[in-house]
Motif scaffolding. Structure first.
Motif, short mmCIF file in Angstrom:
data_model
loop_
_atom_site.label_atom_id
_atom_site.label_comp_id
_atom_site.label_asym_id
_atom_site.label_seq_id
_atom_site.Cartn_x
_atom_site.Cartn_y
_atom_site.Cartn_z
N UNK A 367 0.84 -1.21 0.00
CA UNK A 367 0.00 0.00 0.00
C UNK A 367 0.87 1.26 0.00
N UNK A 368 2.12 1.12 0.46
CA UNK A 368 3.03 2.27 0.50
C UNK A 368 3.41 2.77 -0.89
N UNK A 369 3.27 1.89 -1.91
CA UNK A 369 3.70 2.32 -3.25
C UNK A 369 2.52 2.90 -4.06
N UNK A 370 1.38 3.09 -3.42
CA UNK A 370 0.24 3.72 -4.09
C UNK A 370 0.63 5.12 -4.58
N UNK A 371 0.05 5.51 -5.71
CA UNK A 371 0.34 6.85 -6.27
C UNK A 371 -0.04 7.96 -5.30
N UNK A 372 -1.01 7.67 -4.42
CA UNK A 372 -1.49 8.70 -3.48
C UNK A 372 -0.51 8.95 -2.35
N UNK A 373 0.48 8.05 -2.19
CA UNK A 373 1.46 8.23 -1.12
C UNK A 373 2.56 9.18 -1.60
N UNK A 374 2.64 10.34 -0.96
CA UNK A 374 3.65 11.35 -1.29
C UNK A 374 4.36 11.75 0.00
N UNK A 375 5.68 11.74 -0.04
CA UNK A 375 6.47 12.09 1.15
C UNK A 375 6.97 13.52 1.05
N UNK A 376 7.18 14.13 2.18
CA UNK A 376 7.80 15.45 2.20
C UNK A 376 9.31 15.32 2.08
N UNK A 377 9.89 14.30 2.80
CA UNK A 377 11.35 14.16 2.78
C UNK A 377 11.73 12.72 3.08
N UNK A 378 11.41 11.82 2.13
CA UNK A 378 11.74 10.40 2.34
C UNK A 378 13.26 10.22 2.26
N UNK A 379 13.85 9.80 3.38
CA UNK A 379 15.31 9.66 3.41
C UNK A 379 15.79 8.24 3.65
N UNK A 380 14.90 7.35 4.15
CA UNK A 380 15.31 5.98 4.47
C UNK A 380 14.18 5.02 4.11
N UNK A 381 14.52 4.01 3.31
CA UNK A 381 13.57 2.95 2.93
C UNK A 381 14.07 1.64 3.50
N UNK A 382 13.20 0.96 4.25
CA UNK A 382 13.55 -0.34 4.83
C UNK A 382 12.59 -1.38 4.28
N UNK A 383 13.12 -2.50 3.77
CA UNK A 383 12.25 -3.60 3.35
C UNK A 383 12.61 -4.83 4.16
N UNK A 384 11.58 -5.53 4.61
CA UNK A 384 11.76 -6.74 5.40
C UNK A 384 11.63 -7.95 4.49
N UNK A 385 12.59 -8.87 4.60
CA UNK A 385 12.61 -10.07 3.77
C UNK A 385 12.59 -9.68 2.29
N UNK A 386 13.75 -9.30 1.82
CA UNK A 386 13.89 -8.74 0.47
C UNK A 386 13.30 -9.63 -0.62
N UNK A 387 13.46 -10.97 -0.48
CA UNK A 387 13.03 -11.85 -1.56
C UNK A 387 11.53 -11.90 -1.74
N UNK A 388 10.74 -11.32 -0.81
CA UNK A 388 9.29 -11.32 -0.96
C UNK A 388 8.81 -10.15 -1.81
N UNK A 389 9.70 -9.26 -2.21
CA UNK A 389 9.31 -8.12 -3.03
C UNK A 389 10.01 -8.19 -4.37
N UNK A 390 9.29 -7.86 -5.43
CA UNK A 390 9.93 -7.75 -6.72
C UNK A 390 10.72 -6.46 -6.82
N UNK A 391 11.60 -6.42 -7.79
CA UNK A 391 12.42 -5.23 -8.01
C UNK A 391 11.53 -4.02 -8.26
N UNK A 392 10.45 -4.24 -9.03
CA UNK A 392 9.57 -3.12 -9.38
C UNK A 392 8.93 -2.50 -8.14
#
Length: 680
Positions: A367-392
């Motif tokens: 849900x975080x990658x929805x077009x409606x999600x806009x950050x003011x100053x996104x500086x750090x992205x953390x993903x848990x269990x990398x293999x569960x997410x595609x590159x896209x």
């Protein structure tokens, strides 16, 4: 050979539209793909044995003359049986075929044939059941390929024979001659021809070693170039002040040295590197990765950044939200949760607060990658269990900031040498200490005869208010003897455990169904969860104290360790029960390792030594390009190819020099097929 990748598989004789579709199911789109589709095994018909010389339970080729072919008859079960008597000149043997009436016409007139199968000494004579049969001109080594319904290994072999004839007289080798010489590797021309059609088994081994070397080298070159491309980005957001000690003062416990080291490495990346952090935090189950993430988030927020933390499921996202909310309770940092089940009204509030900068840390699912999600100053992205997410998906979240820092958390223990390659585009931090108080899970290996006793053990724990997992290798029953989750739970209901609340979980269920089942288990409504390996990486249920794994011999050691990591998370003593009726020496050795140690890195090392690196890659669990050679020659090939890749890239980082064009082509082809990053 590159041109053969542009020649469609349908151009081969005998490969019409229907058969072409079957080849495409196997990932074979071109003649080049077919040549790179390697046999999984071989049938050695080249040196027929005498009937009496075949070792027990060993598949061999027998050259024998048909003495008598008895007319086919129908057994009481409805099976058509064909029995023939054959001799090799010294001994006689009865050969039985099932539902192969057509062979009678081939064998009734006598003559010599080759029979490939297992010879059994019954005490009153020799017999062979359901062998492959061919005329004596087939006395050679035959490749056996991975198959799909409707396409046999012999049909694939026939197509490969055509493809080999299309090879140029001299195949261009992507590996430079000096590398071939230094590591005593055979040429590509020899390897491609002989891996499919070896004249002797030594040819097949030599070819597989060379092709494994090439694949590992190509993978390492690709990962190194990915890593280099991330370093070309410029870090636009940096930490200017380290607030780590301030965060540690908030904790009710003392962090381990490994946690302190990992946090320090992350802060150093974000303060002092010219490019954004791109780091993997790798640690065993319970090693404290979430606390590391919280510490880095704390300093990031204190330096004016927003943080996004993406988890693969709603349950995991909720758990991370609860954990970080607890760890950062007195920090004044604003944390919110965003998942698919959040109400539209609440989502609008979250969207607005994120864009205004009123939310410091957002935790959620895709849900975080929805077009409606806009950050003011996104500086750090953390993903848990990398293999569960595609590159896209990862890229979509990262694109919401201006070259944000990236942290990936993985609970899959991997030997360091392998991890450096699997996550070659990431810096590596390893949490190799467990926080004090983490309980050891006692592990036992039993056979099926002791299953009833195990059920009594489960019943005792459920009566004490605890919960249990039972894991099966299959979703539904097939012709094999493996346990299926669906059949297992129906049988379990007929046992004394049937009086408790049972639930079924498997990968074929819809996401909402899976979430509902897991929610019931987390909340304690379910006593026993019968599941496939979908629970391998997942939720924290401190009340679950027993993990029972059926057909344990079918799982890799690292996977068994991940499954075991679902228990031992609370105050009560926990247990893992491995059930297997396979009593081979290798099974006893492998499962014995699980009973001796709870250290994930020790287990991963043992797994690597026993199975080779192919299984780590072939599972695709890390989002890597798929490799064709499953059985590699251990750590030597990893170290050799790492060394070779460094030598090549030190003088030619973009692979543009003469002699490196083939390597560049193979590297780009491997990553393109994986749907991964584009290599520049």
């Amino acid at each position: 050979m590159a041109s053969l990748f542009r020649k469609p598989i349908g151009t081969l004789g005998g490969v019409g539209p229907k058969k072409q579709q079957l080849f495409e199911k196997l990932g074979i789109l071109s003649v080049g793909d077919l040549l790179r589709f390697y046999p999984r095994a071989y049938e050695d018909w080249s040196a027929p044995c005498k009937i009496a010389d075949v070792p027990e339970n060993t598949v061999r080729c027998i050259k024998a003359r048909v003495e008598t072919a008895h007319k086919p008859f129908v057994a009481r079960t409805g099976t058509i049986l064909l029995k023939i008597d054959v001799t090799d000149g010294d001994d006689f043997m009865t050969v039985t075929f099932f539902n192969q009436r057509y062979l009678f016409d081939k064998l009734k007139d006598g003559g010599e044939f080759l029979f490939y199968g297992t010879v059994k000494d019954t005490g009153i004579g020799y017999e062979m059941l359901s062998p492959a049969v061919s005329d004596i001109t087939a006395a050679e080594i035959h490749p056996v390929y991975p198959q799909t319904a409707g396409l046999t290994t012999r049909q694939i072999e026939a197509a490969v024979r055509q493809a080999v004839k299309l090879l140029p007289e001299k195949t261009n080798d992507p590996i430079p001659q000096e590398i071939l010489d230094e590591y005593n590797i055979c040429s590509l021309d020899f390897a491609i021809r002989r891996i499919h059609f070896p004249e002797k088994m030594e040819d097949a081994l030599k070819s597989r070693e060379r092709l494994a070397f090439e694949e590992m080298l190509v993978l390492q070159l690709g990962m190194a170039r990915l890593k280099g491309s991330t370093k070309k980005e410029k870090a636009t957001l940096k930490i200017t002040e380290d607030h780590t000690e301030e965060f540690f003062d908030l904790l009710p416990f003392e962090p381990t040295n490994a946690q302190k080291r990992a946090v320090s490495q992350c802060i150093d990346d974000m303060m002092n590197k010219s490019y954004p952090m791109n780091r993997l935090i790798q640690g065993d189950v319970g090693s404290g990765k979430t606390a590391v993430a919280a510490a880095v988030c704390y300093s990031a927020v204190k330096n004016g950044m927003q943080c996004a933390f993406m988890a693969p499921t709603e349950i995991l996202a909720t758990q991370h939200y609860q954990s970080l909310s607890t760890l950062l309770a007195d920090s004044g940092i604003s944390i919110e949760l965003l998942t698919g089940s959040v109400t539209p009204a609440k989502k609008r509030v979250v969207y607005e607060a994120l864009e205004n900068g009123d939310i410091d840390i957002i935790i959620g699912t895709h849900a975080l990658i929805s077009e409606k999600v806009v950050f003011k100053a996104l500086g750090l992205v953390i993903t848990d269990e990398q293999h569960r997410f595609g590159v896209a998906q990862r890229s979509a979240l990262i694109s919401k900031g201006d070259s944000p820092h990236i942290m990936v958390m993985s609970a899959t223990p991997i030997p360091r040498t392998l991890a450096l390659m699997i996550f070659g585009d990431l810096e590596l931090s390893v949490l190799d200490e467990m926080p004090p108080g983490r309980q050891k899970v006692d592990t036992y290996f039993i056979d099926g005869a002791k299953r009833t006793r195990a059920y009594r053990f489960l019943k005792k724990h459920i009566e004490n208010g605890n919960q249990c997992y039972i894991v099966c290798p299959l979703v539904e029953q097939n012709l094999s003897e493996l346990q299926s989750a669906e059949e297992y739970i129906s049988k379990l209901k007929q046992t004394p455990l049937g009086e408790y609340n049972l639930a079924l979980l498997h990968g074929k269920m819809k996401p909402k169904e899976k979430e509902a089942v897991m929610s019931d288990f987390v909340s304690g409504k379910t006593d026993i969860l019968v599941s496939t390996t979908v629970i391998e990486v997942g939720v924290n249920v401190p009340n679950a104290t027993i993990m029972m794994i059926e057909n344990a011999e079918r799982f890799g050691l690292s996977q068994l360790h991940q499954l075991r990591g679902r228990v031992g998370r609370g105050k009560d003593k926990s247990y893992c029960i491995l059930v297997s009726d396979n009593c081979s020496d290798s099974t006893i050795e492998r499962l014995g390792i699980m009973c001796k140690t709870n250290n994930g890195f020790e287990i991963a090392d043992a797994d690597l030594k026993m199975r080779g690196p192919g299984d780590f890659f072939g599972s695709r669990q890390h989002g890597l390009p798929e490799l064709k050679i499953d059985d590699m020659s251990g750590m030597d090939i990893l170290e050799q190819t790492q060394d070779a890749a460094k030598k090549i890239l030190s003088s030619d980082p973009d692979l543009t020099q003469p002699g490196h064009g083939g390597l560049k082509f193979e590297t780009e082809r491997l990553f393109e097929k994986a749907g991964g990053e584009q290599l520049q």
